[in-house]
Design a protein around this motif. Structure first.
Motif, PDB file in Angstrom:
ATOM      1  N   PHE A 204       1.051  -1.283  -0.313  1.00 28.17           N
ATOM      2  CA  PHE A 204       0.016   0.178   0.088  1.00 28.17           C
ATOM      3  C   PHE A 204       1.089   0.820   0.154  1.00 28.17           C
ATOM      4  O   PHE A 204       0.305   2.229   0.347  1.00 28.17           O
ATOM      5  CB  PHE A 204      -1.108   0.000   1.144  1.00 28.17           C
ATOM      6  N   GLY A 205       2.431   1.178  -0.212  1.00 24.02           N
ATOM      7  CA  GLY A 205       2.954   2.494  -0.853  1.00 24.02           C
ATOM      8  C   GLY A 205       3.314   2.695   0.301  1.00 24.02           C
ATOM      9  O   GLY A 205       4.307   4.024   0.656  1.00 24.02           O
ATOM     10  N   GLN A 206       3.249   1.813   1.656  1.00 31.46           N
ATOM     11  CA  GLN A 206       4.208   3.167   3.063  1.00 31.46           C
ATOM     12  C   GLN A 206       4.932   2.798   3.110  1.00 31.46           C
ATOM     13  O   GLN A 206       6.036   4.095   4.100  1.00 31.46           O
ATOM     14  CB  GLN A 206       3.360   2.347   3.516  1.00 31.46           C
ATOM     15  N   PHE A 207       5.930   1.937   2.372  1.00 33.51           N
ATOM     16  CA  PHE A 207       7.648   2.180   2.289  1.00 33.51           C
ATOM     17  C   PHE A 207       8.233   2.900   1.062  1.00 33.51           C
ATOM     18  O   PHE A 207       9.385   3.211   1.093  1.00 33.51           O
ATOM     19  CB  PHE A 207       7.484   0.852   1.885  1.00 33.51           C
ATOM     20  N   GLN A 208       7.471   3.568  -0.036  1.00 34.64           N
ATOM     21  CA  GLN A 208       8.137   4.788  -0.477  1.00 34.64           C
ATOM     22  C   GLN A 208       9.047   5.398  -0.287  1.00 34.64           C
ATOM     23  O   GLN A 208       8.222   6.505   1.006  1.00 34.64           O
ATOM     24  CB  GLN A 208       6.705   5.502  -1.408  1.00 34.64           C
ATOM     25  N   ILE A 211      11.456   2.615   2.851  1.00 37.85           N
ATOM     26  CA  ILE A 211      13.001   1.308   2.310  1.00 37.85           C
ATOM     27  C   ILE A 211      12.999   0.798   0.573  1.00 37.85           C
ATOM     28  O   ILE A 211      11.608   0.435   0.276  1.00 37.85           O
ATOM     29  CB  ILE A 211      12.005   0.321   2.979  1.00 37.85           C
ATOM     30  N   GLU A 212      14.434   0.582  -0.214  1.00 36.18           N
ATOM     31  CA  GLU A 212      14.556   0.003  -1.271  1.00 36.18           C
ATOM     32  C   GLU A 212      14.613  -0.833  -1.171  1.00 36.18           C
ATOM     33  O   GLU A 212      13.802  -1.698  -1.940  1.00 36.18           O
ATOM     34  CB  GLU A 212      15.288   1.182  -1.686  1.00 36.18           C
ATOM     35  N   ALA A 213      15.739  -1.383   0.038  1.00 37.53           N
ATOM     36  CA  ALA A 213      16.279  -2.528  -0.811  1.00 37.53           C
ATOM     37  C   ALA A 213      15.139  -3.665   0.411  1.00 37.53           C
ATOM     38  O   ALA A 213      14.844  -4.430   1.130  1.00 37.53           O
ATOM     39  CB  ALA A 213      17.528  -3.144   0.258  1.00 37.53           C
ATOM     40  N   ARG A 214      14.442  -3.699  -0.351  1.00 35.29           N
ATOM     41  CA  ARG A 214      12.530  -4.245   0.705  1.00 35.29           C
ATOM     42  C   ARG A 214      12.692  -5.881   0.165  1.00 35.29           C
ATOM     43  O   ARG A 214      12.047  -6.628   1.588  1.00 35.29           O
ATOM     44  CB  ARG A 214      11.238  -4.148  -0.127  1.00 35.29           C
ATOM     45  N   THR A 215      13.392  -6.702  -0.603  1.00 36.82           N
ATOM     46  CA  THR A 215      13.614  -7.756  -0.432  1.00 36.82           C
ATOM     47  C   THR A 215      14.074  -8.300   0.612  1.00 36.82           C
ATOM     48  O   THR A 215      13.964  -9.228   2.063  1.00 36.82           O
ATOM     49  CB  THR A 215      13.988  -8.680  -1.513  1.00 36.82           C
TER      50      THR A 215
END
Length: 235
Positions: A204-208, A211-215
């Protein structure tokens, strides 16, 4: 007569699946709150009265979609766990595999994920038929922890719990037929909630712009969740 009955059942099953497929397309385009039986019937070239023979109301169709989504994400979790191999993988590996399988399904099916873990649909109340499918991911995680506990490989959290939380944990264990320490059960519920919190933040876009390195972030987070319930990483 048996052949005729079988043909009718196949035809009904095919039409049911076509209705659900069109409804999923509407979810992606308009969201669950705007799901319309009339619109589904129109896109399929059916009379509304004919569609009502398959799904008498919007809520019946929503329930079918919700059950399908819960079963799909549950099956993804179970497949990921089983691919790790219970005989060879550590409990932490199986835990991580379940969480990773759940994330992969959620990323591939964002609109179905939003249906079951997003905003409630106004006016809709889920029936009890959704409860068992909804539990599949949680039960997969509990299964890993139970196996670790049975093997003496579970480190029970030392921090005491408030009495009301202990009572809830004992009630949950009795309902599920799970024999685990209350502290572990309580932290399992917390880990389950945090897993879907991580996924919801990502989808839902809260890491926009956060956090880029999401995996890599997800993998580290689920490892911490495993440790929080007492699973330990082998040396």
């Amino acid at each position: 007569m048996t052949a005729i009955r079988g043909a009718r059942e196949r035809a009904r099953s095919e039409i049911t699946e076509a209705i659900k497929a069109e409804a999923r397309a509407q979810l992606a385009a308009e969201g669950a709150a705007k799901l319309s039986l009339r619109a589904v019937a129109r896109e399929l070239g059916m009379a509304s009265s004919a569609l009502y023979r398959y799904f008498p109301s919007r809520d019946d169709l929503l329930t079918a979609l919700i059950v399908d989504a819960y079963n799909a994400i549950g099956a993804a979790a179970e497949r990921a766990r089983d691919r790790r191999g219970a005989a060879t993988a550590s409990p932490v590996d199986r835990w991580t595999a379940i969480c990773t399988g759940v994330r992969a399904w959620a990323l591939a099916h964002p609109h179905e994920y939003a249906l079951i873990y997003g905003s409630p649909v106004p006016g809709y109340r889920a029936p009890r038929t959704t409860t068992e499918p909804a539990a599949r991911v949680g039960l997969a995680l509990i299964g890993v922890v139970r196996e670790a506990h049975a093997a003496g490989a579970l480190k029970e959290p030392a921090e005491p719990l408030p009495d009301p939380v202990v009572a809830d944990a004992l009630a949950l264990g009795a309902e599920l037929g799970v024999e685990l320490p209350p502290a572990v059960l309580a932290r399992l519920v917390g880990a389950w909630a945090q897993l879907f919190g991580l996924l919801s933040f990502e989808l839902f876009g809260q890491f926009q712009n956060v956090i880029e390195a999401r995996t890599e972030f997800f993998e580290q987070a689920v490892l911490q969740l495993a440790r929080s319930v007492g699973l330990t990483t082998p040396r």
